[in-house]
Write a protein that holds these residues in place. Structure first.
Motif, PDB file in Angstrom:
ATOM      1  N   MET A 110      22.505  44.684  29.821  1.00 36.16           N
ATOM      2  CA  MET A 110      23.156  43.865  30.846  1.00 36.16           C
ATOM      3  C   MET A 110      22.643  44.270  32.231  1.00 36.16           C
ATOM      4  N   THR A 111      22.476  45.563  32.434  1.00 33.66           N
ATOM      5  CA  THR A 111      21.905  46.038  33.696  1.00 33.66           C
ATOM      6  C   THR A 111      20.480  45.522  33.864  1.00 33.66           C
ATOM      7  N   LYS A 112      19.704  45.594  32.798  1.00 33.09           N
ATOM      8  CA  LYS A 112      18.329  45.087  32.841  1.00 33.09           C
ATOM      9  C   LYS A 112      18.298  43.614  33.244  1.00 33.09           C
ATOM     10  N   ALA A 113      19.285  42.850  32.777  1.00 34.47           N
ATOM     11  CA  ALA A 113      19.314  41.415  33.064  1.00 34.47           C
ATOM     12  C   ALA A 113      19.595  41.109  34.534  1.00 34.47           C
ATOM     13  N   VAL A 114      20.355  41.987  35.206  1.00 32.22           N
ATOM     14  CA  VAL A 114      20.714  41.698  36.601  1.00 32.22           C
ATOM     15  C   VAL A 114      19.738  42.293  37.613  1.00 32.22           C
ATOM     16  N   VAL A 115      18.956  43.270  37.207  1.00 29.58           N
ATOM     17  CA  VAL A 115      18.072  43.948  38.155  1.00 29.58           C
ATOM     18  C   VAL A 115      17.141  42.993  38.908  1.00 29.58           C
ATOM     19  N   PRO A 116      16.476  42.033  38.232  1.00 32.17           N
ATOM     20  CA  PRO A 116      15.596  41.126  38.992  1.00 32.17           C
ATOM     21  C   PRO A 116      16.328  40.361  40.086  1.00 32.17           C
ATOM     22  N   GLU A 117      17.575  39.949  39.821  1.00 30.13           N
ATOM     23  CA  GLU A 117      18.347  39.222  40.842  1.00 30.13           C
ATOM     24  C   GLU A 117      18.773  40.148  41.970  1.00 30.13           C
ATOM     25  N   MET A 118      19.132  41.376  41.651  1.00 25.49           N
ATOM     26  CA  MET A 118      19.499  42.329  42.695  1.00 25.49           C
ATOM     27  C   MET A 118      18.302  42.663  43.583  1.00 25.49           C
ATOM     28  N   GLU A 119      17.136  42.765  42.966  1.00 24.66           N
ATOM     29  CA  GLU A 119      15.925  43.040  43.750  1.00 24.66           C
ATOM     30  C   GLU A 119      15.694  41.961  44.799  1.00 24.66           C
ATOM     31  N   LYS A 120      15.969  40.708  44.441  1.00 29.51           N
ATOM     32  CA  LYS A 120      15.793  39.603  45.387  1.00 29.51           C
ATOM     33  C   LYS A 120      16.716  39.765  46.590  1.00 29.51           C
ATOM     34  N   GLN A 121      17.851  40.421  46.388  1.00 31.37           N
ATOM     35  CA  GLN A 121      18.827  40.625  47.459  1.00 31.37           C
ATOM     36  C   GLN A 121      18.541  41.900  48.253  1.00 31.37           C
ATOM     37  N   GLY A 122      17.559  42.651  47.794  1.00 33.31           N
ATOM     38  CA  GLY A 122      17.260  43.914  48.471  1.00 33.31           C
ATOM     39  C   GLY A 122      18.067  45.081  47.973  1.00 33.31           C
ATOM     40  N   GLY A 123      18.778  44.883  46.865  1.00 32.35           N
ATOM     41  CA  GLY A 123      19.561  45.974  46.291  1.00 32.35           C
ATOM     42  C   GLY A 123      20.827  45.468  45.639  1.00 32.35           C
ATOM     43  N   GLY A 124      21.648  46.387  45.162  1.00 30.78           N
ATOM     44  CA  GLY A 124      22.886  45.996  44.504  1.00 30.78           C
ATOM     45  C   GLY A 124      23.636  47.220  44.008  1.00 30.78           C
ATOM     46  N   SER A 125      24.702  46.955  43.286  1.00 33.29           N
ATOM     47  CA  SER A 125      25.544  48.033  42.775  1.00 33.29           C
ATOM     48  C   SER A 125      25.960  47.732  41.347  1.00 33.29           C
ATOM     49  N   VAL A 126      25.837  48.732  40.487  1.00 34.00           N
ATOM     50  CA  VAL A 126      26.270  48.632  39.095  1.00 34.00           C
ATOM     51  C   VAL A 126      27.340  49.691  38.862  1.00 34.00           C
ATOM     52  N   VAL A 127      28.431  49.287  38.232  1.00 31.18           N
ATOM     53  CA  VAL A 127      29.454  50.245  37.809  1.00 31.18           C
ATOM     54  C   VAL A 127      29.644  50.088  36.307  1.00 31.18           C
ATOM     55  N   ILE A 128      29.463  51.179  35.597  1.00 35.55           N
ATOM     56  CA  ILE A 128      29.637  51.209  34.146  1.00 35.55           C
ATOM     57  C   ILE A 128      30.983  51.854  33.840  1.00 35.55           C
ATOM     58  N   VAL A 129      31.770  51.207  32.987  1.00 39.11           N
ATOM     59  CA  VAL A 129      33.088  51.738  32.658  1.00 39.11           C
ATOM     60  C   VAL A 129      32.986  52.583  31.385  1.00 39.11           C
ATOM     61  N   ALA A 130      33.181  53.876  31.550  1.00 38.16           N
ATOM     62  CA  ALA A 130      33.184  54.802  30.418  1.00 38.16           C
ATOM     63  C   ALA A 130      34.632  55.156  30.092  1.00 38.16           C
ATOM     64  N   SER A 131      34.956  56.424  30.005  1.00 36.15           N
ATOM     65  CA  SER A 131      36.313  56.835  29.648  1.00 36.15           C
ATOM     66  C   SER A 131      36.447  58.338  29.808  1.00 36.15           C
ATOM     67  N   LEU A 132      37.679  58.797  30.000  1.00 40.64           N
ATOM     68  CA  LEU A 132      37.962  60.228  29.926  1.00 40.64           C
ATOM     69  C   LEU A 132      37.498  60.796  28.594  1.00 40.64           C
ATOM     70  N   ALA A 133      37.449  59.939  27.575  1.00 38.49           N
ATOM     71  CA  ALA A 133      37.008  60.371  26.244  1.00 38.49           C
ATOM     72  C   ALA A 133      35.587  60.916  26.260  1.00 38.49           C
ATOM     73  N   ALA A 134      34.810  60.602  27.303  1.00 41.18           N
ATOM     74  CA  ALA A 134      33.476  61.172  27.443  1.00 41.18           C
ATOM     75  C   ALA A 134      33.542  62.682  27.629  1.00 41.18           C
TER      76      ALA A 134
END
Length: 279
Positions: free
Chosen positions: A149-173
């Motif tokens: 999913m991150t790979k899919a958005v990177v080209p669009e974020m590059e066009k904007q000059g950057g972006g932010s990704v937040v991945i939801v993990a868990s305390l279980a990590a």
């Protein structure tokens, strides 16, 4: 002199009002005109995150596997006056991931933010009793899909000059939940995925961070809190002895996506009531 003093007082109050209004506007809209995708966002933590991003000014595209859930979430948030649309997205399917990105670009012309929240846990029991099919499903959806999913958005974020990704993990990590062995492993992997993506995407001005919720009261976590004895035992390890609310995760995500966090990347924020968190 008195008239001049009165005029000065009026001017000062007016100027304070302008400054306060400007400050309030900045506070209300730290994500103004940003375009955000949130996976698995029609209920629980994902829904709370979508709502908060929209409240903070973003145009949000929500998604989940079922159309009726998407329709319900969109209708609820639009009634609140928020800029929210949605589409079906099974993150394990390439065509669905591509459609989610394409929908955002078609509607808003860009993608600035991705919150990867989708996860499954079809198994409860001892880790070594799980079948290979269970391993494949959990790792495919919880880990591989976040990377793709991150790979899919990177080209669009590059066009904007950057972006932010937040991945939801868990305390279980950090602190494995009993009976959820493979899920725990998948969430530990997401912490590592976050660090690797943050390193690789830094040159593209894309920040990648991670949210690790503890016990949050959602349908997804029901197996942990529906039994009163298990719930109480989990509370014993928390400094704040209660179950968290989805909204208590949402503000952290909005912050990580904002300019206030412009110098933060590769980090994991644990939101777990003070429960121990270390690898």
């Amino acid at each position: 002199m008195r008239k001049a003093g009165l005029l000065l007082g009026v001017w000062a109050r007016a100027w304070r009002s302008v400054r306060m209004a400007s400050s309030d506007m900045a506070h209300r809209a730290p994500l103004a005109n940003k375009v955000a995708l949130v996976t698995a966002s029609t209920e629980g933590i994902g829904f709370a995150i979508a709502r908060r991003l929209a409240q903070d000014g973003a145009h949000v595209v929500v998604s989940s596997r079922k159309q009726q859930n998407v329709d319900r979430a969109v209708a609820t948030l639009q009634r609140e006056g928020l800029s929210v649309t949605g589409t079906v997205c099974h993150v394990g399917k390439a065509e669905d991931r591509e459609r989610l990105v394409a929908t955002a670009v078609k509607l808003h012309g860009a993608v600035d933010i991705l919150v990867s929240n989708a996860a499954v846990n079809p198994f409860f029991g001892n880790l070594l009793d799980a079948t290979e099919e269970v391993w494949d499903k959990i790792l495919d959806i919880n880990v591989k899909a976040s990377a793709l999913m991150t790979k899919a958005v990177v080209p669009e974020m590059e066009k904007q000059g950057g972006g932010s990704v937040v991945i939801v993990a868990s305390l279980a990590a950090y602190t494995p939940f009993p009976g959820l062995g493979i899920y725990n492993v998948s969430k530990t992997a997401l912490v590592g995925l976050t660090k690797n993506l943050a390193t690789e995407l830094a040159t593209k001005n894309i920040r990648v961070n991670c949210l690790a919720p503890g016990l949050i009261k959602t349908n997804f976590s029901r197996v942990l809190w529906m039994d009163e004895a298990r719930e109480e035992s989990i509370k014993e390890i928390m400094h704040i002895r209660r179950i968290g609310k989805p909204e208590e995760c949402a503000g952290i995500v909005s912050f990580l996506c904002s300019e206030d966090a412009s110098y933060i990347s590769g980090e994991t924020v644990v939101v777990a009531g003070g429960a121990p968190s270390r690898l």
